[in-house]
Enzyme design. Structure first.
Site, PDB file in Angstrom:
ATOM      1  N   ASP A  56       0.834  -1.201   0.000  1.00 60.89           N
ATOM      2  CA  ASP A  56       0.000   0.000   0.000  1.00 60.89           C
ATOM      3  C   ASP A  56       0.874   1.258   0.000  1.00 60.89           C
ATOM      4  OD1 ASP A  56       0.857  -0.071   2.612  1.00 60.89           O
ATOM      5  OD2 ASP A  56      -1.122   0.234   3.512  1.00 60.89           O
ATOM      6  N   ASP A  95      -1.105  -6.280  -0.318  1.00 60.92           N
ATOM      7  CA  ASP A  95      -1.156  -5.594   0.977  1.00 60.92           C
ATOM      8  C   ASP A  95      -2.587  -5.147   1.268  1.00 60.92           C
ATOM      9  OD1 ASP A  95       0.175  -4.725   3.196  1.00 60.92           O
ATOM     10  OD2 ASP A  95       1.191  -3.037   2.202  1.00 60.92           O
ATOM     11  N   GLU A 194       9.653  -3.924  10.309  1.00 60.45           N
ATOM     12  CA  GLU A 194      10.032  -2.628   9.726  1.00 60.45           C
ATOM     13  C   GLU A 194      10.561  -1.677  10.795  1.00 60.45           C
ATOM     14  OE1 GLU A 194       7.196  -0.921   7.009  1.00 60.45           O
ATOM     15  OE2 GLU A 194       8.223   1.020   6.997  1.00 60.45           O
TER      16      GLU A 194
HETATM   17  O1  KIV Z   1       3.528  -1.092   1.592  1.00 57.08           O
HETATM   18  C1  KIV Z   1       4.693  -1.512   1.541  1.00 57.08           C
HETATM   19  O2  KIV Z   1       5.414  -1.327   0.547  1.00 57.08           O
HETATM   20  C2  KIV Z   1       5.203  -2.239   2.698  1.00 57.08           C
HETATM   21  C3  KIV Z   1       6.672  -2.481   2.755  1.00 57.08           C
HETATM   22  C4  KIV Z   1       7.338  -1.265   3.239  1.00 57.08           C
HETATM   23  C5  KIV Z   1       7.003  -3.660   3.578  1.00 57.08           C
HETATM   24  O3  KIV Z   1       4.459  -2.578   3.561  1.00 57.08           O
END
Ligand code: KIV
Length: 294
Positions: A56, A95, A194
């Site tokens: 996301d 995501d 993260e």
């Molecule tokens: O949304 C995304 O790209 C992520 C990464 C930073 C792991 O969640």
């Protein structure tokens, strides 16, 4: 008996959630990058990166939002479909956007299912610890592989008061370690860590059976993920400390666009090789027809 000659290149297989677990067991680092479109997913897949996350982060690096909160299910599904058309081998993880899984477990399962049924994903990722266990259990129970996400979870940016490293106190580190165990028990096949201290990420990775994928969490994780636009230097608004830039494509784009404009003004583009011709007899016939002159 195998019919494959011994000197033939190894046949590439589709990466699954199980492949990541086996990689951890063999001590082989896992690679992951984000993609939101067909050409990027194709290039990542051709580079033999293990997994593609349609993150996301789309909201920030492609759609131009300040953070990931405005991203919708429809935004995600649209970009997942495009990325899925480019990737043959990489494990595809979609995501789950803000408010697609937080309010209600049944909604979480239905939304997770859409990533697989409508958008070609192999798995979903969602953010959070103990407060997400019920949703994770239900999604996994529906046969959908789930990747967890702990530490700096960008959908909670307002709760954190900004994009800040997490797990830096004894209390916070212990909470994170407990959450990691809870996510594993709930059925996650892997989890992103993260912006957490290197030694905490290493400890979590050692304690868990499922692989950890770090971003800003050091080499002690079982794998690494970066936002592709950061790695390529395509997103110029800010660069998090944990990003390594492997290219400067924003600058390259600026140079290319300026050169294009200059050549339009100079009339050096389009040149003869970029144009089409018409035979003299056809041209003369046209002029005769319309009463014009060459
Ligand atoms: O949304 C995304 O790209 C992520 C990464 C930073 C792991 O969640």
């Amino acid at each position: 008996m195998s019919t494959i000659p011994t000197d033939s290149p190894q046949i590439r297989k589709k990466i699954t959630s199980r492949s990541l677990r086996l990689k951890k067991e063999r001590g082989e680092p896992i690679s992951m990058l984000t993609a939101y479109d067909y050409p990027t997913a194709l290039a990542i897949d051709q580079a033999e990166i293990d997994s593609i996350l349609v993150g996301d982060s789309l909201g920030m690096v492609v759609l131009g939002y300040e953070n990931t909160l405005p991203v919708t299910m429809e935004d995600m599904l649209h970009h997942c479909r495009a990325a899925a058309r480019g990737a043959t081998f990489a494990l595809l993880v979609g995501d789950m956007p803000f408010m697609s899984y937080q309010a209600d477990v049944a909604d979480a399962v239905r939304n997770a299912g859409r990533f697989l049924q409508e958008a070609g994903m192999d798995a979903v990722k969602l953010e959070g610890g103990r407060e997400r266990v019920d949703a994770i259990r239900a999604i996994v129970g529906a046969g959908i592989p789930v990747m967890g996400h702990l530490g700096l979870t960008p959908q909670s940016v307002n709760q954190f008061g900004g994009f800040r490293a997490q797990g830096q106190t004894t209390f916070a580190a212990k909470q994170l370690l407990e959450d990691a165990h809870l996510l594993q028990e709930a059925g996650c096949f892997s989890m992103v860590l993260e912006s957490v201290p290197v030694r905490l990420a290493e400890l979590v990775s050692q304690r868990l059976e499922i692989p950890t994928i770090g971003i800003g969490a050091g080499v002690g994780c079982d794998g690494q993920v970066l936002v592709t636009h950061d790695l390529l230097g395509l997103f110029d608004r800010f660069t998090p400390r944990f990003v390594k830039r492997y290219a400067s494509l924003h600058e390259e784009m600026n140079k290319a666009f300026s050169a294009y404009k200059t050549e339009i003004i100079e009339k050096s583009f389009p040149a003869a090789e970029h144009t089409f011709t018409m035979k003299d007899d056809q041209w003369d016939a046209l002029l005769q027809d319309i009463g014009g002159q060459s």
